[in-house]
Scaffold this motif. Structure first.
Motif, PDB file in Angstrom:
ATOM      1  N   MET A 135       0.831  -1.199   0.000  1.00 47.40           N
ATOM      2  CA  MET A 135       0.000   0.000   0.000  1.00 47.40           C
ATOM      3  C   MET A 135       0.867   1.251   0.000  1.00 47.40           C
ATOM      4  N   GLN A 136       0.314   2.333  -0.497  1.00 41.14           N
ATOM      5  CA  GLN A 136       1.043   3.600  -0.513  1.00 41.14           C
ATOM      6  C   GLN A 136       0.773   4.352   0.789  1.00 41.14           C
ATOM      7  N   PRO A 137       1.820   4.648   1.571  1.00 38.48           N
ATOM      8  CA  PRO A 137       1.606   5.370   2.831  1.00 38.48           C
ATOM      9  C   PRO A 137       1.183   6.815   2.587  1.00 38.48           C
ATOM     10  N   ILE A 138       0.231   7.291   3.366  1.00 41.97           N
ATOM     11  CA  ILE A 138      -0.246   8.677   3.303  1.00 41.97           C
ATOM     12  C   ILE A 138       0.266   9.432   4.520  1.00 41.97           C
ATOM     13  N   GLU A 139      -0.001   8.888   5.682  1.00 43.08           N
ATOM     14  CA  GLU A 139       0.545   9.376   6.947  1.00 43.08           C
ATOM     15  C   GLU A 139       0.507   8.208   7.920  1.00 43.08           C
ATOM     16  N   GLU A 140       0.891   8.418   9.175  1.00 35.70           N
ATOM     17  CA  GLU A 140       0.973   7.307  10.121  1.00 35.70           C
ATOM     18  C   GLU A 140      -0.327   6.499  10.163  1.00 35.70           C
ATOM     19  N   ASP A 141      -0.218   5.218   9.928  1.00 39.83           N
ATOM     20  CA  ASP A 141      -1.342   4.270   9.960  1.00 39.83           C
ATOM     21  C   ASP A 141      -2.450   4.599   8.966  1.00 39.83           C
ATOM     22  N   THR A 142      -2.136   5.355   7.906  1.00 39.71           N
ATOM     23  CA  THR A 142      -3.090   5.660   6.837  1.00 39.71           C
ATOM     24  C   THR A 142      -2.427   5.324   5.509  1.00 39.71           C
ATOM     25  N   SER A 145      -8.653  -0.492  -4.763  1.00 34.06           N
ATOM     26  CA  SER A 145      -9.970  -1.026  -4.402  1.00 34.06           C
ATOM     27  C   SER A 145     -10.681  -1.659  -5.590  1.00 34.06           C
ATOM     28  N   GLY A 146      -9.947  -2.015  -6.610  1.00 35.47           N
ATOM     29  CA  GLY A 146     -10.544  -2.633  -7.787  1.00 35.47           C
ATOM     30  C   GLY A 146     -11.033  -1.576  -8.765  1.00 35.47           C
ATOM     31  N   HIS A 158      -9.631  -0.104 -11.032  1.00 31.66           N
ATOM     32  CA  HIS A 158      -8.604   0.909 -11.257  1.00 31.66           C
ATOM     33  C   HIS A 158      -8.776   2.151 -10.383  1.00 31.66           C
ATOM     34  N   SER A 159      -9.314   1.971  -9.193  1.00 34.28           N
ATOM     35  CA  SER A 159      -9.458   3.107  -8.279  1.00 34.28           C
ATOM     36  C   SER A 159      -8.778   2.779  -6.952  1.00 34.28           C
ATOM     37  N   TYR A 160      -8.609   3.798  -6.135  1.00 36.77           N
ATOM     38  CA  TYR A 160      -7.931   3.646  -4.862  1.00 36.77           C
ATOM     39  C   TYR A 160      -8.797   4.189  -3.746  1.00 36.77           C
ATOM     40  N   SER A 161      -8.577   3.676  -2.554  1.00 39.30           N
ATOM     41  CA  SER A 161      -9.317   4.117  -1.378  1.00 39.30           C
ATOM     42  C   SER A 161      -8.340   4.293  -0.226  1.00 39.30           C
ATOM     43  N   MET A 162      -8.612   5.261   0.628  1.00 43.29           N
ATOM     44  CA  MET A 162      -7.788   5.469   1.810  1.00 43.29           C
ATOM     45  C   MET A 162      -8.266   4.532   2.913  1.00 43.29           C
ATOM     46  N   VAL A 163      -7.329   3.980   3.662  1.00 44.88           N
ATOM     47  CA  VAL A 163      -7.664   3.141   4.812  1.00 44.88           C
ATOM     48  C   VAL A 163      -6.830   3.614   5.999  1.00 44.88           C
ATOM     49  N   CYS A 164      -7.519   3.893   7.098  1.00 44.10           N
ATOM     50  CA  CYS A 164      -6.870   4.369   8.321  1.00 44.10           C
ATOM     51  C   CYS A 164      -7.087   3.328   9.423  1.00 44.10           C
ATOM     52  N   PHE A 165      -6.030   3.026  10.150  1.00 46.02           N
ATOM     53  CA  PHE A 165      -6.082   2.039  11.223  1.00 46.02           C
ATOM     54  C   PHE A 165      -5.780   2.719  12.566  1.00 46.02           C
ATOM     55  N   PHE A 166      -6.394   2.225  13.637  1.00 48.34           N
ATOM     56  CA  PHE A 166      -6.102   2.686  14.995  1.00 48.34           C
ATOM     57  C   PHE A 166      -5.604   1.511  15.828  1.00 48.34           C
ATOM     58  N   ARG A 167      -4.590   1.772  16.650  1.00 46.62           N
ATOM     59  CA  ARG A 167      -4.099   0.755  17.573  1.00 46.62           C
ATOM     60  C   ARG A 167      -5.181   0.460  18.619  1.00 46.62           C
ATOM     61  N   PRO A 168      -5.247  -0.758  19.157  1.00 46.38           N
ATOM     62  CA  PRO A 168      -6.161  -1.030  20.269  1.00 46.38           C
ATOM     63  C   PRO A 168      -5.839  -0.075  21.426  1.00 46.38           C
ATOM     64  N   GLY A 169      -6.852   0.564  21.962  1.00 46.92           N
ATOM     65  CA  GLY A 169      -6.674   1.496  23.075  1.00 46.92           C
ATOM     66  C   GLY A 169      -6.380   2.922  22.653  1.00 46.92           C
ATOM     67  N   GLU A 170      -6.072   3.149  21.383  1.00 47.18           N
ATOM     68  CA  GLU A 170      -5.712   4.494  20.930  1.00 47.18           C
ATOM     69  C   GLU A 170      -6.896   5.454  20.996  1.00 47.18           C
ATOM     70  N   VAL A 171      -8.065   5.027  20.543  1.00 45.23           N
ATOM     71  CA  VAL A 171      -9.247   5.894  20.603  1.00 45.23           C
ATOM     72  C   VAL A 171      -9.651   6.124  22.061  1.00 45.23           C
ATOM     73  N   ASP A 172      -9.516   5.094  22.889  1.00 44.12           N
ATOM     74  CA  ASP A 172      -9.793   5.240  24.328  1.00 44.12           C
ATOM     75  C   ASP A 172      -8.939   6.372  24.903  1.00 44.12           C
ATOM     76  N   GLU A 173      -7.666   6.373  24.527  1.00 45.62           N
ATOM     77  CA  GLU A 173      -6.731   7.376  25.026  1.00 45.62           C
ATOM     78  C   GLU A 173      -7.119   8.782  24.551  1.00 45.62           C
ATOM     79  N   ILE A 174      -7.495   8.891  23.279  1.00 47.71           N
ATOM     80  CA  ILE A 174      -7.927  10.185  22.741  1.00 47.71           C
ATOM     81  C   ILE A 174      -9.126  10.704  23.523  1.00 47.71           C
ATOM     82  N   LEU A 175     -10.118   9.830  23.717  1.00 48.90           N
ATOM     83  CA  LEU A 175     -11.331  10.234  24.433  1.00 48.90           C
ATOM     84  C   LEU A 175     -11.045  10.555  25.898  1.00 48.90           C
ATOM     85  N   SER A 176     -10.220   9.752  26.530  1.00 53.67           N
ATOM     86  CA  SER A 176      -9.854  10.005  27.933  1.00 53.67           C
ATOM     87  C   SER A 176      -9.167  11.353  28.083  1.00 53.67           C
TER      88      SER A 176
END
Length: 114
Positions: free
Chosen positions: A52-59, A64-65, A67-85
């Motif tokens: 995959m082509q990196p866009i930014e950290e974990d993105t 996507s078939g 001949h088009s592309y889609s962005m995919v962003c991933f979060f570490r387990p607990g990362e969203v919890d930390e943001i909200l906390s």
């Protein structure tokens, strides 16, 4: 009273996804809740980032078939919890599990503390 952010943050760059989480949390009334489901870094797709082509950290840009592309962003387990906390939320539920289509997701329910 409730904001639901289910299965769409994955289509934004991570910095934008975090902005959206913060904005949604700001919109929740005191004692209201926010429900978030995000793509996990433990998903099998994340293991294949080398093609995959990196866009930014974990993105990444993913073919996507048709001949088009889609962005995919991933979060570490607990990362969203930390943001909200850090925003002052109380995390009521946090889980990593497989969803209906076989993807690994983080599911978080938090409450905006008065």
């Amino acid at each position: 009273d409730v904001v639901s952010m289910t299965d769409f943050l994955m289509f934004f760059a991570k910095t934008k996804a975090i902005e959206l989480i913060k904005s949604a949390y700001g919109a929740v009334k005191d004692n209201g809740q926010i429900w978030i489901v995000t793509k996990s870094t433990n998903d099998v797709l994340y293991e294949e980032v080398n093609w995959m082509q990196p866009i930014e950290e974990d993105t990444f840009l993913v073919s996507s078939g048709c001949h088009s592309y889609s962005m995919v962003c991933f979060f570490r387990p607990g990362e969203v919890d930390e943001i909200l906390s850090n925003l002052g939320a109380e995390v009521l539920f946090s889980n990593e599990s497989v969803n209906r289509v076989g993807g690994v997701v983080n599911t978080i329910l938090a409450q905006k503390v008065k």
